[in-house]
Design an enzyme around this catalytic site. Sequence first.
Site, PDB file in Angstrom:
ATOM      1  N   GLN A  51      32.440  43.464  38.722  1.00 15.53           N
ATOM      2  CA  GLN A  51      32.401  42.161  39.336  1.00 15.53           C
ATOM      3  C   GLN A  51      33.288  43.040  39.800  1.00 15.53           C
ATOM      4  O   GLN A  51      34.744  44.097  39.370  1.00 15.53           O
ATOM      5  CB  GLN A  51      33.097  41.452  38.238  1.00 15.53           C
ATOM      6  CG  GLN A  51      33.844  40.309  38.549  1.00 15.53           C
ATOM      7  CD  GLN A  51      34.473  39.054  37.735  1.00 15.53           C
ATOM      8  OE1 GLN A  51      34.422  39.644  36.683  1.00 15.53           O
ATOM      9  NE2 GLN A  51      34.925  38.039  38.828  1.00 15.53           N
ATOM     10  N   HIS A  96      31.666  33.809  40.267  1.00 20.92           N
ATOM     11  CA  HIS A  96      31.019  33.507  41.648  1.00 20.92           C
ATOM     12  C   HIS A  96      29.141  33.682  40.792  1.00 20.92           C
ATOM     13  O   HIS A  96      28.978  34.599  40.240  1.00 20.92           O
ATOM     14  CB  HIS A  96      31.363  33.734  42.688  1.00 20.92           C
ATOM     15  CG  HIS A  96      31.577  35.159  42.581  1.00 20.92           C
ATOM     16  ND1 HIS A  96      32.502  35.988  42.150  1.00 20.92           N
ATOM     17  CD2 HIS A  96      30.801  36.882  42.538  1.00 20.92           C
ATOM     18  CE1 HIS A  96      32.651  37.256  41.940  1.00 20.92           C
ATOM     19  NE2 HIS A  96      30.951  37.937  41.823  1.00 20.92           N
ATOM     20  N   ASP A 109      26.385  36.393  51.067  1.00 20.85           N
ATOM     21  CA  ASP A 109      27.402  37.326  51.476  1.00 20.85           C
ATOM     22  C   ASP A 109      27.292  38.579  52.576  1.00 20.85           C
ATOM     23  O   ASP A 109      27.083  38.482  53.345  1.00 20.85           O
ATOM     24  CB  ASP A 109      26.673  38.206  50.198  1.00 20.85           C
ATOM     25  CG  ASP A 109      27.846  39.228  49.335  1.00 20.85           C
ATOM     26  OD1 ASP A 109      27.492  39.462  47.994  1.00 20.85           O
ATOM     27  OD2 ASP A 109      27.678  40.293  50.099  1.00 20.85           O
TER      28      ASP A 109
HETATM   29  P1  5GP Z   1      30.765  41.178  42.791  1.00 22.29           P
HETATM   30  O1  5GP Z   1      30.879  41.635  43.399  1.00 22.29           O
HETATM   31  O2  5GP Z   1      32.425  40.822  42.301  1.00 22.29           O
HETATM   32  O3  5GP Z   1      30.251  40.629  41.408  1.00 22.29           O
HETATM   33  O4  5GP Z   1      30.670  40.620  44.240  1.00 22.29           O
HETATM   34  C1  5GP Z   1      31.416  40.570  44.671  1.00 22.29           C
HETATM   35  C2  5GP Z   1      30.206  39.358  46.287  1.00 22.29           C
HETATM   36  O5  5GP Z   1      31.486  39.176  46.824  1.00 22.29           O
HETATM   37  C3  5GP Z   1      30.166  41.037  46.897  1.00 22.29           C
HETATM   38  O6  5GP Z   1      29.007  40.787  46.644  1.00 22.29           O
HETATM   39  C4  5GP Z   1      30.854  41.285  48.371  1.00 22.29           C
HETATM   40  O7  5GP Z   1      29.889  42.112  49.155  1.00 22.29           O
HETATM   41  C5  5GP Z   1      30.947  39.693  48.962  1.00 22.29           C
HETATM   42  N1  5GP Z   1      32.413  39.802  49.171  1.00 22.29           N
HETATM   43  C6  5GP Z   1      34.011  41.061  49.414  1.00 22.29           C
HETATM   44  N2  5GP Z   1      34.109  40.142  50.303  1.00 22.29           N
HETATM   45  C7  5GP Z   1      33.895  39.073  50.893  1.00 22.29           C
HETATM   46  C8  5GP Z   1      34.373  38.441  52.387  1.00 22.29           C
HETATM   47  O8  5GP Z   1      35.205  38.451  52.355  1.00 22.29           O
HETATM   48  N3  5GP Z   1      33.290  36.960  52.396  1.00 22.29           N
HETATM   49  C9  5GP Z   1      32.168  37.276  52.013  1.00 22.29           C
HETATM   50  N4  5GP Z   1      31.134  36.491  52.537  1.00 22.29           N
HETATM   51  N5  5GP Z   1      31.771  37.761  50.861  1.00 22.29           N
HETATM   52  C10 5GP Z   1      32.457  38.746  50.644  1.00 22.29           C
END
Ligand code: 5GP
Length: 123
Positions: free
Chosen positions: A103, A109, A40
């Site tokens: 999300q 994911h 992440d």
């Molecule tokens: P969600 O909030 O959808 O459950 O998780 C999305 C995750 O993706 C977040 O923890 C955020 O830090 C990560 N993330 C967002 N953009 C990127 C990126 O460009 N590269 C990586 N490696 N992680 C990302």
Amino acid sequence: MHWILLYTVAVMSCLFCKIIEGTIPSTAVYQDEQCYAFADIHPQAPIHILIAPRAHIVSLNEAGGGDRALLGHLLWAAAEIARSKGLAKGYRVVVNTGEDGGQTVDHLHVHLLGGRSLSWPPG
Ligand code: 5GP
Ligand code: ZN
């Protein structure tokens, strides 16, 4: 034909599809024919890894009956990565789903968080 076009447009505009393809760089942790796991970019724990299916599935809510084996595979991959990272004291696996679930990236994911004591409940 219509759904193929919609799927293609979704994939082309999806951040995690681009990461899985390699168009956007990431730090790979584990990969196989079904999933891709990477660090992440904004870690919330010493170990914070995202495990995403190679197929573009918007969220857990969009996963269908035909995805049941894939969903199990993602959890197995999380446990396998946790073992490889030596998280013997435990870890947490999270699937944020939809707006209320927090999300932010609309490609399914699994978060694997570990390396520190995690509090409960989440905010
Ligand atoms: P969600 O909030 O959808 O459950 O998780 C999305 C995750 O993706 C977040 O923890 C955020 O830090 C990560 N993330 C967002 N953009 C990127 C990126 O460009 N590269 C990586 N490696 N992680 C990302
Ligand atoms: Zn995607």
